[in-house]
Write a protein that holds these residues in place. Sequence first.
Motif, PDB file in Angstrom:
ATOM      1  N   GLY A 150       0.881  -1.285   0.004  1.00  0.00           N
ATOM      2  CA  GLY A 150       0.141  -0.007   0.021  1.00  0.00           C
ATOM      3  C   GLY A 150       0.848   1.298  -0.044  1.00  0.00           C
ATOM      4  N   LEU A 151       2.006   1.035  -0.102  1.00  0.00           N
ATOM      5  CA  LEU A 151       3.012   2.365  -0.047  1.00  0.00           C
ATOM      6  C   LEU A 151       2.933   3.078  -1.693  1.00  0.00           C
ATOM      7  CD1 LEU A 151       6.126   0.867   1.558  1.00  0.00           C
ATOM      8  CD2 LEU A 151       4.707   2.633   2.669  1.00  0.00           C
ATOM      9  N   PRO A 152       2.977   4.351  -1.494  1.00  0.00           N
ATOM     10  CA  PRO A 152       3.137   5.119  -2.777  1.00  0.00           C
ATOM     11  C   PRO A 152       4.333   4.822  -3.489  1.00  0.00           C
ATOM     12  CG  PRO A 152       3.354   6.536  -1.196  1.00  0.00           C
ATOM     13  CD  PRO A 152       3.010   5.402  -0.370  1.00  0.00           C
ATOM     14  N   ARG A 153       4.352   4.819  -4.975  1.00  0.00           N
ATOM     15  CA  ARG A 153       5.556   4.584  -5.737  1.00  0.00           C
ATOM     16  C   ARG A 153       5.453   5.405  -6.987  1.00  0.00           C
ATOM     17  NH1 ARG A 153       9.024  -0.805  -5.237  1.00  0.00           N
ATOM     18  NH2 ARG A 153       9.378  -0.569  -3.062  1.00  0.00           N
ATOM     19  N   ILE A 154       6.280   6.046  -7.292  1.00  0.00           N
ATOM     20  CA  ILE A 154       6.199   7.210  -8.287  1.00  0.00           C
ATOM     21  C   ILE A 154       7.043   7.069  -9.791  1.00  0.00           C
ATOM     22  CG2 ILE A 154       4.783   8.522  -7.017  1.00  0.00           C
ATOM     23  CD1 ILE A 154       7.415  10.255  -6.637  1.00  0.00           C
ATOM     24  N   ILE A 155       8.211   6.209  -9.424  1.00  0.00           N
ATOM     25  CA  ILE A 155       8.854   6.224 -10.523  1.00  0.00           C
ATOM     26  C   ILE A 155       8.955   4.666 -11.238  1.00  0.00           C
ATOM     27  CG2 ILE A 155      11.401   6.658 -11.339  1.00  0.00           C
ATOM     28  CD1 ILE A 155       9.861   9.008 -10.017  1.00  0.00           C
ATOM     29  N   SER A 156       8.146   4.331 -11.850  1.00  0.00           N
ATOM     30  CA  SER A 156       7.853   3.246 -12.249  1.00  0.00           C
ATOM     31  C   SER A 156       7.375   3.156 -13.759  1.00  0.00           C
ATOM     32  CB  SER A 156       6.393   2.411 -11.659  1.00  0.00           C
ATOM     33  OG  SER A 156       6.682   2.591 -10.258  1.00  0.00           O
ATOM     34  N   THR A 157       7.044   3.960 -14.463  1.00  0.00           N
ATOM     35  CA  THR A 157       6.663   4.020 -15.895  1.00  0.00           C
ATOM     36  C   THR A 157       7.339   5.255 -16.764  1.00  0.00           C
ATOM     37  OG1 THR A 157       4.755   5.592 -15.611  1.00  0.00           O
ATOM     38  CG2 THR A 157       4.263   3.098 -15.148  1.00  0.00           C
ATOM     39  N   GLU A 163       5.684   7.412 -18.148  1.00  0.00           N
ATOM     40  CA  GLU A 163       4.844   8.741 -17.853  1.00  0.00           C
ATOM     41  C   GLU A 163       5.541   9.299 -16.734  1.00  0.00           C
ATOM     42  OE1 GLU A 163       2.541   6.799 -20.704  1.00  0.00           O
ATOM     43  OE2 GLU A 163       3.512   5.836 -18.725  1.00  0.00           O
ATOM     44  N   ASP A 164       5.867   8.339 -15.735  1.00  0.00           N
ATOM     45  CA  ASP A 164       6.528   8.764 -14.611  1.00  0.00           C
ATOM     46  C   ASP A 164       8.069   9.612 -14.980  1.00  0.00           C
ATOM     47  OD1 ASP A 164       4.513   7.804 -12.879  1.00  0.00           O
ATOM     48  OD2 ASP A 164       5.714   5.833 -12.515  1.00  0.00           O
ATOM     49  N   LEU A 165       8.406   9.050 -15.755  1.00  0.00           N
ATOM     50  CA  LEU A 165      10.042   9.481 -15.959  1.00  0.00           C
ATOM     51  C   LEU A 165       9.948  11.011 -16.664  1.00  0.00           C
ATOM     52  CD1 LEU A 165      12.016   6.183 -17.201  1.00  0.00           C
ATOM     53  CD2 LEU A 165      12.181   7.389 -14.983  1.00  0.00           C
ATOM     54  N   GLN A 166       8.623  10.823 -17.624  1.00  0.00           N
ATOM     55  CA  GLN A 166       8.327  12.188 -18.055  1.00  0.00           C
ATOM     56  C   GLN A 166       8.050  13.379 -17.143  1.00  0.00           C
ATOM     57  OE1 GLN A 166       5.309  10.811 -20.661  1.00  0.00           O
ATOM     58  NE2 GLN A 166       6.402  11.222 -22.588  1.00  0.00           N
ATOM     59  N   ARG A 167       7.168  12.963 -15.997  1.00  0.00           N
ATOM     60  CA  ARG A 167       7.115  13.720 -15.137  1.00  0.00           C
ATOM     61  C   ARG A 167       8.372  14.279 -14.269  1.00  0.00           C
ATOM     62  NH1 ARG A 167       1.779  13.480 -10.967  1.00  0.00           N
ATOM     63  NH2 ARG A 167       2.360  15.453  -9.789  1.00  0.00           N
ATOM     64  N   LEU A 168       9.066  13.270 -13.928  1.00  0.00           N
ATOM     65  CA  LEU A 168      10.189  13.529 -13.455  1.00  0.00           C
ATOM     66  C   LEU A 168      11.193  14.770 -13.817  1.00  0.00           C
ATOM     67  CD1 LEU A 168      12.540  12.557 -11.094  1.00  0.00           C
ATOM     68  CD2 LEU A 168      13.490  11.298 -12.954  1.00  0.00           C
ATOM     69  N   ALA A 169      11.172  14.507 -15.410  1.00  0.00           N
ATOM     70  CA  ALA A 169      11.903  15.415 -16.300  1.00  0.00           C
ATOM     71  C   ALA A 169      11.655  16.711 -16.101  1.00  0.00           C
ATOM     72  CB  ALA A 169      12.152  14.993 -17.465  1.00  0.00           C
ATOM     73  N   GLY A 170      10.129  16.744 -15.940  1.00  0.00           N
ATOM     74  CA  GLY A 170       9.578  17.894 -15.847  1.00  0.00           C
ATOM     75  C   GLY A 170       9.612  18.769 -14.720  1.00  0.00           C
ATOM     76  N   LEU A 171       9.974  18.247 -13.424  1.00  0.00           N
ATOM     77  CA  LEU A 171      10.065  18.796 -12.347  1.00  0.00           C
ATOM     78  C   LEU A 171      11.029  19.776 -12.014  1.00  0.00           C
ATOM     79  CD1 LEU A 171       9.875  15.558  -9.860  1.00  0.00           C
ATOM     80  CD2 LEU A 171       8.009  17.247 -10.443  1.00  0.00           C
ATOM     81  N   ASN A 228       6.649  -1.514 -20.132  1.00  0.00           N
ATOM     82  CA  ASN A 228       7.721  -0.560 -20.462  1.00  0.00           C
ATOM     83  C   ASN A 228       8.319  -1.262 -21.281  1.00  0.00           C
ATOM     84  OD1 ASN A 228       6.993   1.211 -18.169  1.00  0.00           O
ATOM     85  ND2 ASN A 228       8.085   0.088 -16.591  1.00  0.00           N
ATOM     86  N   ASN A 229       8.825  -0.340 -22.485  1.00  0.00           N
ATOM     87  CA  ASN A 229       9.763  -0.594 -23.368  1.00  0.00           C
ATOM     88  C   ASN A 229      10.929   0.340 -23.296  1.00  0.00           C
ATOM     89  OD1 ASN A 229      10.954  -0.274 -25.957  1.00  0.00           O
ATOM     90  ND2 ASN A 229       8.960  -0.371 -27.101  1.00  0.00           N
ATOM     91  N   ILE A 230      12.105  -0.588 -22.664  1.00  0.00           N
ATOM     92  CA  ILE A 230      13.366  -0.284 -22.410  1.00  0.00           C
ATOM     93  C   ILE A 230      14.177   0.705 -23.410  1.00  0.00           C
ATOM     94  CG2 ILE A 230      15.389  -0.531 -21.082  1.00  0.00           C
ATOM     95  CD1 ILE A 230      12.592  -0.895 -19.510  1.00  0.00           C
ATOM     96  N   PRO A 231      14.109   0.243 -24.624  1.00  0.00           N
ATOM     97  CA  PRO A 231      14.804   0.887 -25.758  1.00  0.00           C
ATOM     98  C   PRO A 231      14.372   1.910 -26.117  1.00  0.00           C
ATOM     99  CG  PRO A 231      14.634  -1.663 -26.255  1.00  0.00           C
ATOM    100  CD  PRO A 231      13.751  -1.270 -24.998  1.00  0.00           C
ATOM    101  N   ALA A 232      12.994   2.018 -26.168  1.00  0.00           N
ATOM    102  CA  ALA A 232      12.267   3.187 -26.286  1.00  0.00           C
ATOM    103  C   ALA A 232      12.487   4.438 -25.306  1.00  0.00           C
ATOM    104  CB  ALA A 232      10.949   3.236 -26.323  1.00  0.00           C
ATOM    105  N   MET A 233      12.476   3.984 -23.973  1.00  0.00           N
ATOM    106  CA  MET A 233      12.811   4.988 -23.059  1.00  0.00           C
ATOM    107  C   MET A 233      14.251   5.586 -23.046  1.00  0.00           C
ATOM    108  SD  MET A 233      11.449   2.985 -19.542  1.00  0.00           S
ATOM    109  CE  MET A 233       9.517   2.740 -19.406  1.00  0.00           C
ATOM    110  N   ILE A 234      15.078   4.596 -23.465  1.00  0.00           N
ATOM    111  CA  ILE A 234      16.562   5.122 -23.947  1.00  0.00           C
ATOM    112  C   ILE A 234      16.649   6.283 -24.824  1.00  0.00           C
ATOM    113  CG2 ILE A 234      18.900   4.404 -24.513  1.00  0.00           C
ATOM    114  CD1 ILE A 234      18.102   1.427 -23.403  1.00  0.00           C
TER     115      ILE A 234
END
Length: 356
Positions: free
Chosen positions: A216-223, A225-233, A254-260
Amino acid sequence: MKMIFRWYGENNDSVLLNDIKQIPGTDGAAWALHDKHPGVVWNQSEIQEAVDWISSHGLNAEVVESVNVHEDIKLGLPSREEYIENYKQTIRNLASAGVKVICYNFMPVFDWIRTDLHKKLEDGSTALFYENNKIQHITPEELIKKITENPEFTMPGWEPERLEHIQALIDQYNDITEEDLWKHLQYFLEKIIPVCEEYDVRMAIHPDDPPWSVFGLPRIISTREDLQRLAGLTASRYNGITLCSGALGAHPENNIPAMIHEFKDRIHFAHVRNVRRYDNGDFIETSHRAADGSVDIVKVIQAYHEIGYEGYIRPDHGRHLWGENCRPGYGLYDRALGIMYMLGIWDTLEKGGYKQ
Protein backbone atom coordinates in the motif's frame (compact mmCIF):
# COMPACT_ATOMS: atom_id res chain seq x y z
CA MET A 1 30.02 4.15 -22.52
CA LYS A 2 31.96 3.79 -19.29
CA MET A 3 31.70 0.29 -17.81
CA ILE A 4 31.79 0.09 -14.02
CA PHE A 5 30.99 -2.49 -11.34
CA ARG A 6 29.12 -2.08 -8.06
CA TRP A 7 31.30 -2.69 -5.03
CA TYR A 8 30.23 -2.78 -1.38
CA GLY A 9 33.55 -2.26 0.31
CA GLU A 10 36.58 -4.16 1.51
CA ASN A 11 34.86 -5.66 4.56
CA ASN A 12 31.39 -6.23 3.17
CA ASP A 13 31.81 -7.76 -0.27
CA SER A 14 33.03 -11.11 -1.53
CA VAL A 15 34.31 -9.32 -4.65
CA LEU A 16 37.71 -7.63 -4.45
CA LEU A 17 38.80 -4.53 -6.32
CA ASN A 18 41.51 -6.62 -7.97
CA ASP A 19 38.77 -8.94 -9.24
CA ILE A 20 36.92 -6.01 -10.79
CA LYS A 21 40.09 -4.73 -12.43
CA GLN A 22 40.54 -8.07 -14.19
CA ILE A 23 37.18 -7.86 -15.98
CA PRO A 24 38.03 -6.60 -19.49
CA GLY A 25 36.71 -3.14 -20.29
CA THR A 26 35.81 -2.30 -16.69
CA ASP A 27 37.18 1.01 -15.49
CA GLY A 28 35.41 1.92 -12.25
CA ALA A 29 33.59 0.94 -9.09
CA ALA A 30 30.20 2.27 -8.02
CA TRP A 31 30.64 2.67 -4.28
CA ALA A 32 29.16 4.18 -1.13
CA LEU A 33 29.85 4.71 2.55
CA HIS A 34 27.49 1.94 3.55
CA ASP A 35 27.86 2.53 7.26
CA LYS A 36 26.30 5.98 6.94
CA HIS A 37 22.67 6.27 8.00
CA PRO A 38 20.30 8.28 5.78
CA GLY A 39 20.39 11.97 6.61
CA VAL A 40 23.94 12.30 7.96
CA VAL A 41 26.74 14.21 6.24
CA TRP A 42 29.42 12.15 4.52
CA ASN A 43 32.67 13.61 5.83
CA GLN A 44 35.24 14.73 3.29
CA SER A 45 38.07 12.72 4.85
CA GLU A 46 36.06 9.47 4.76
CA ILE A 47 35.06 10.10 1.16
CA GLN A 48 38.63 10.80 0.10
CA GLU A 49 39.90 7.69 1.84
CA ALA A 50 37.41 5.52 -0.08
CA VAL A 51 38.17 7.23 -3.39
CA ASP A 52 41.93 6.91 -2.88
CA TRP A 53 41.61 3.19 -2.10
CA ILE A 54 39.57 2.54 -5.25
CA SER A 55 41.92 4.69 -7.34
CA SER A 56 44.95 2.80 -6.01
CA HIS A 57 43.58 -0.28 -7.78
CA GLY A 58 43.43 1.51 -11.13
CA LEU A 59 39.67 2.15 -11.03
CA ASN A 60 37.69 5.38 -11.07
CA ALA A 61 35.29 6.21 -8.22
CA GLU A 62 33.13 8.70 -10.10
CA VAL A 63 29.74 7.10 -9.31
CA VAL A 64 28.28 6.81 -5.82
CA GLU A 65 25.46 4.33 -5.30
CA SER A 66 23.71 5.42 -3.20
CA VAL A 67 23.33 8.48 -1.00
CA ASN A 68 20.09 7.47 0.67
CA VAL A 69 17.33 10.02 1.18
CA HIS A 70 16.05 10.32 4.76
CA GLU A 71 12.47 9.16 5.25
CA ASP A 72 11.45 12.56 6.66
CA ILE A 73 12.22 14.13 3.28
CA LYS A 74 9.93 11.64 1.54
CA LEU A 75 7.25 12.27 4.17
CA GLY A 76 7.59 16.04 3.84
CA LEU A 77 8.06 16.59 7.57
CA PRO A 78 9.45 19.89 8.96
CA SER A 79 12.63 18.02 9.96
CA ARG A 80 13.41 17.52 6.28
CA GLU A 81 15.14 20.90 6.17
CA GLU A 82 18.04 19.66 8.29
CA TYR A 83 18.39 16.47 6.28
CA ILE A 84 18.31 18.35 2.97
CA GLU A 85 21.07 20.67 4.18
CA ASN A 86 23.09 17.59 5.13
CA TYR A 87 22.48 16.11 1.69
CA LYS A 88 23.69 19.31 0.03
CA GLN A 89 26.89 19.24 2.07
CA THR A 90 27.45 15.60 1.12
CA ILE A 91 27.13 16.59 -2.55
CA ARG A 92 29.80 19.26 -2.07
CA ASN A 93 32.09 16.84 -0.27
CA LEU A 94 31.69 14.17 -2.94
CA ALA A 95 32.38 16.70 -5.69
CA SER A 96 35.65 17.65 -4.00
CA ALA A 97 36.77 14.02 -4.42
CA GLY A 98 35.86 13.87 -8.11
CA VAL A 99 32.44 12.18 -7.91
CA LYS A 100 30.32 12.93 -10.99
CA VAL A 101 27.07 10.99 -10.44
CA ILE A 102 24.95 10.17 -7.38
CA CYS A 103 22.43 7.35 -7.70
CA TYR A 104 19.52 7.56 -5.26
CA ASN A 105 15.90 6.49 -4.96
CA PHE A 106 12.68 7.94 -3.58
CA MET A 107 10.93 4.68 -2.65
CA PRO A 108 9.15 4.80 0.73
CA VAL A 109 10.47 2.42 3.41
CA PHE A 110 11.82 -0.35 1.12
CA ASP A 111 14.14 0.33 -1.79
CA TRP A 112 13.72 -3.13 -3.32
CA ILE A 113 11.55 -6.16 -2.58
CA ARG A 114 11.97 -9.86 -3.34
CA THR A 115 10.42 -12.94 -1.73
CA ASP A 116 13.30 -15.37 -2.35
CA LEU A 117 16.99 -14.55 -2.57
CA HIS A 118 18.04 -17.97 -3.89
CA LYS A 119 15.31 -19.33 -6.17
CA LYS A 120 16.67 -22.20 -8.23
CA LEU A 121 16.69 -21.86 -12.01
CA GLU A 122 16.57 -24.72 -14.50
CA ASP A 123 20.35 -24.81 -14.87
CA GLY A 124 20.93 -25.19 -11.13
CA SER A 125 22.00 -21.60 -10.50
CA THR A 126 19.95 -19.46 -8.13
CA ALA A 127 18.65 -15.90 -8.42
CA LEU A 128 16.49 -13.24 -6.82
CA PHE A 129 12.77 -13.98 -7.22
CA TYR A 130 9.56 -12.01 -6.71
CA GLU A 131 6.40 -14.06 -6.06
CA ASN A 132 3.38 -11.82 -6.44
CA ASN A 133 0.91 -14.03 -4.58
CA LYS A 134 3.21 -14.35 -1.59
CA ILE A 135 3.46 -10.55 -1.30
CA GLN A 136 -0.32 -10.38 -1.12
CA HIS A 137 -0.38 -12.79 1.84
CA ILE A 138 2.64 -11.82 3.92
CA THR A 139 3.15 -9.08 6.46
CA PRO A 140 6.10 -6.70 6.19
CA GLU A 141 7.52 -8.16 9.40
CA GLU A 142 7.36 -11.69 8.02
CA LEU A 143 9.05 -10.61 4.80
CA ILE A 144 11.84 -8.81 6.64
CA LYS A 145 12.49 -11.87 8.78
CA LYS A 146 12.61 -14.09 5.71
CA ILE A 147 14.97 -11.80 3.81
CA THR A 148 17.33 -10.82 6.61
CA GLU A 149 17.64 -13.96 8.72
CA ASN A 150 21.20 -15.26 8.87
CA PRO A 151 22.64 -12.84 6.27
CA GLU A 152 26.35 -13.25 5.62
CA PHE A 153 26.54 -9.73 4.19
CA THR A 154 24.55 -6.63 5.09
CA MET A 155 22.06 -5.70 2.41
CA PRO A 156 21.45 -1.99 1.76
CA GLY A 157 17.76 -1.21 1.91
CA TRP A 158 17.19 -3.93 4.49
CA GLU A 159 19.27 -2.72 7.41
CA PRO A 160 17.79 -4.24 10.61
CA GLU A 161 18.17 -0.99 12.57
CA ARG A 162 16.21 0.92 9.92
CA LEU A 163 13.43 -1.64 9.70
CA GLU A 164 13.16 -2.42 13.41
CA HIS A 165 9.82 -0.63 13.70
CA ILE A 166 8.61 -1.36 10.20
CA GLN A 167 4.86 -1.14 10.72
CA ALA A 168 5.12 2.23 12.46
CA LEU A 169 7.20 3.48 9.53
CA ILE A 170 4.66 2.20 7.02
CA ASP A 171 1.83 3.76 9.04
CA GLN A 172 3.43 7.18 8.58
CA TYR A 173 2.51 6.88 4.90
CA ASN A 174 -1.18 6.19 5.54
CA ASP A 175 -2.13 9.72 4.52
CA ILE A 176 0.63 10.21 1.93
CA THR A 177 -0.65 9.94 -1.64
CA GLU A 178 1.37 9.60 -4.81
CA GLU A 179 0.72 13.29 -5.45
CA ASP A 180 2.13 14.10 -2.03
CA LEU A 181 5.24 12.05 -2.78
CA TRP A 182 5.67 13.88 -6.09
CA LYS A 183 5.49 17.22 -4.28
CA HIS A 184 8.06 16.09 -1.73
CA LEU A 185 10.40 14.88 -4.47
CA GLN A 186 10.05 18.19 -6.31
CA TYR A 187 10.81 20.11 -3.13
CA PHE A 188 13.91 18.00 -2.55
CA LEU A 189 15.15 18.47 -6.11
CA GLU A 190 14.52 22.22 -6.13
CA LYS A 191 16.74 22.49 -3.06
CA ILE A 192 19.64 20.29 -4.17
CA ILE A 193 19.86 20.74 -7.97
CA PRO A 194 21.37 24.25 -7.74
CA VAL A 195 24.16 22.72 -5.63
CA CYS A 196 24.59 19.97 -8.21
CA GLU A 197 24.88 22.55 -10.98
CA GLU A 198 27.44 24.55 -9.03
CA TYR A 199 29.59 21.51 -8.23
CA ASP A 200 28.95 19.52 -11.44
CA VAL A 201 27.39 16.45 -9.82
CA ARG A 202 24.50 14.74 -11.58
CA MET A 203 21.60 13.17 -9.69
CA ALA A 204 20.29 9.89 -11.12
CA ILE A 205 17.09 8.53 -9.57
CA HIS A 206 16.61 4.76 -9.59
CA PRO A 207 13.17 3.41 -10.60
CA ASP A 208 10.90 1.61 -8.17
CA ASP A 209 11.71 -2.06 -7.71
CA PRO A 210 9.28 -3.62 -8.40
CA PRO A 211 7.60 -0.88 -10.43
CA TRP A 212 4.26 -0.92 -8.61
CA SER A 213 2.87 -0.32 -5.14
CA VAL A 214 3.72 -2.87 -2.45
CA PHE A 215 2.10 -2.98 1.01
CA GLY A 216 0.00 0.00 0.00
CA LEU A 217 2.98 2.36 -0.16
CA PRO A 218 3.02 5.05 -2.86
CA ARG A 219 5.52 4.59 -5.68
CA ILE A 220 6.06 7.15 -8.39
CA ILE A 221 9.04 6.18 -10.60
CA SER A 222 7.67 3.14 -12.39
CA THR A 223 6.64 4.01 -15.96
CA ARG A 224 7.49 6.14 -19.00
CA GLU A 225 4.94 8.70 -17.88
CA ASP A 226 6.61 8.88 -14.48
CA LEU A 227 10.00 9.54 -16.07
CA GLN A 228 8.44 12.27 -18.21
CA ARG A 229 7.00 13.89 -15.11
CA LEU A 230 10.32 13.57 -13.27
CA ALA A 231 12.13 15.38 -16.09
CA GLY A 232 9.54 18.15 -15.86
CA LEU A 233 10.10 18.77 -12.15
CA THR A 234 13.14 20.86 -13.03
CA ALA A 235 14.52 21.76 -16.44
CA SER A 236 18.08 21.10 -15.31
CA ARG A 237 19.75 18.09 -16.86
CA TYR A 238 21.43 17.53 -13.52
CA ASN A 239 18.03 16.06 -12.55
CA GLY A 240 18.48 12.69 -14.20
CA ILE A 241 17.82 8.97 -14.22
CA THR A 242 19.46 5.68 -13.39
CA LEU A 243 17.73 3.69 -16.11
CA CYS A 244 17.46 0.15 -14.77
CA SER A 245 16.36 -2.38 -17.38
CA GLY A 246 15.51 -4.91 -14.67
CA ALA A 247 13.42 -2.73 -12.36
CA LEU A 248 11.51 -1.14 -15.23
CA GLY A 249 11.55 -4.40 -17.21
CA ALA A 250 9.46 -6.18 -14.57
CA HIS A 251 6.51 -4.16 -15.87
CA PRO A 252 5.35 -5.62 -19.21
CA GLU A 253 4.27 -2.25 -20.60
CA ASN A 254 7.68 -0.63 -20.21
CA ASN A 255 9.62 -0.48 -23.49
CA ILE A 256 13.22 -0.07 -22.35
CA PRO A 257 14.86 0.72 -25.75
CA ALA A 258 12.21 3.37 -26.43
CA MET A 259 12.85 4.91 -23.00
CA ILE A 260 16.58 5.06 -23.73
CA HIS A 261 15.90 7.06 -26.88
CA GLU A 262 13.34 9.34 -25.25
CA PHE A 263 15.33 10.15 -22.10
CA LYS A 264 18.83 10.05 -23.59
CA ASP A 265 19.71 13.50 -22.23
CA ARG A 266 18.74 12.52 -18.67
CA ILE A 267 20.32 9.05 -18.37
CA HIS A 268 23.40 9.58 -16.22
CA PHE A 269 23.72 5.96 -15.11
CA ALA A 270 22.53 2.71 -16.65
CA HIS A 271 21.83 -0.59 -14.91
CA VAL A 272 21.53 -3.53 -17.29
CA ARG A 273 19.99 -6.82 -16.21
CA ASN A 274 17.36 -9.24 -17.46
CA VAL A 275 14.21 -10.59 -15.83
CA ARG A 276 11.82 -13.30 -16.86
CA ARG A 277 8.25 -12.18 -16.32
CA TYR A 278 5.30 -14.48 -15.71
CA ASP A 279 1.64 -13.78 -16.43
CA ASN A 280 0.72 -13.98 -12.74
CA GLY A 281 2.99 -11.03 -11.86
CA ASP A 282 5.98 -13.10 -10.70
CA PHE A 283 9.44 -12.43 -12.07
CA ILE A 284 12.88 -13.94 -11.65
CA GLU A 285 16.26 -12.51 -12.53
CA THR A 286 18.18 -14.37 -15.21
CA SER A 287 21.45 -14.14 -17.07
CA HIS A 288 21.94 -11.00 -19.16
CA ARG A 289 21.44 -13.02 -22.35
CA ALA A 290 18.41 -11.76 -24.29
CA ALA A 291 17.03 -15.25 -24.90
CA ASP A 292 16.95 -16.05 -21.18
CA GLY A 293 14.51 -13.33 -20.10
CA SER A 294 11.73 -10.97 -21.12
CA VAL A 295 13.98 -7.95 -21.74
CA ASP A 296 15.84 -7.95 -25.06
CA ILE A 297 19.27 -6.90 -23.82
CA VAL A 298 20.62 -6.84 -27.39
CA LYS A 299 18.12 -4.12 -28.25
CA VAL A 300 18.84 -2.33 -24.99
CA ILE A 301 22.57 -2.10 -25.77
CA GLN A 302 21.79 -1.24 -29.36
CA ALA A 303 19.66 1.68 -28.15
CA TYR A 304 22.53 2.98 -26.02
CA HIS A 305 24.82 2.69 -29.03
CA GLU A 306 22.35 4.54 -31.26
CA ILE A 307 22.14 7.52 -28.89
CA GLY A 308 25.92 7.63 -28.57
CA TYR A 309 25.77 6.97 -24.85
CA GLU A 310 28.92 8.14 -23.07
CA GLY A 311 27.70 7.77 -19.49
CA TYR A 312 28.27 5.15 -16.84
CA ILE A 313 26.84 1.66 -17.19
CA ARG A 314 27.09 -1.49 -15.12
CA PRO A 315 25.76 -5.03 -15.02
CA ASP A 316 23.07 -5.26 -12.40
CA HIS A 317 22.01 -8.28 -10.37
CA GLY A 318 23.45 -11.59 -11.44
CA ARG A 319 22.73 -15.22 -10.71
CA HIS A 320 24.71 -17.16 -8.12
CA LEU A 321 26.99 -19.54 -10.04
CA TRP A 322 29.46 -22.33 -9.41
CA GLY A 323 29.02 -22.40 -5.64
CA GLU A 324 30.01 -18.77 -5.17
CA ASN A 325 29.43 -17.42 -1.66
CA CYS A 326 28.35 -13.84 -2.24
CA ARG A 327 25.86 -11.11 -1.47
CA PRO A 328 22.51 -12.08 -3.05
CA GLY A 329 22.50 -10.81 -6.62
CA TYR A 330 26.02 -9.37 -6.39
CA GLY A 331 28.49 -12.12 -7.05
CA LEU A 332 31.47 -11.80 -9.35
CA TYR A 333 30.92 -14.50 -11.92
CA ASP A 334 27.55 -13.78 -13.50
CA ARG A 335 28.02 -10.01 -13.47
CA ALA A 336 31.41 -10.46 -15.16
CA LEU A 337 29.71 -12.63 -17.77
CA GLY A 338 27.14 -9.86 -18.16
CA ILE A 339 29.85 -7.32 -18.87
CA MET A 340 31.38 -9.51 -21.55
CA TYR A 341 27.94 -10.05 -23.12
CA MET A 342 27.24 -6.30 -23.18
CA LEU A 343 30.68 -5.42 -24.52
CA GLY A 344 30.38 -8.15 -27.15
CA ILE A 345 27.20 -6.51 -28.43
CA TRP A 346 28.77 -3.05 -28.26
CA ASP A 347 31.95 -4.10 -30.07
CA THR A 348 29.89 -5.75 -32.81
CA LEU A 349 27.90 -2.55 -33.26
CA GLU A 350 31.09 -0.49 -33.32
CA LYS A 351 32.36 -2.63 -36.20
CA GLY A 352 29.12 -2.14 -38.14
CA GLY A 353 27.72 -5.60 -37.40
CA TYR A 354 24.34 -6.75 -36.15
CA LYS A 355 22.22 -5.79 -39.15
CA GLN A 356 18.47 -6.16 -38.70
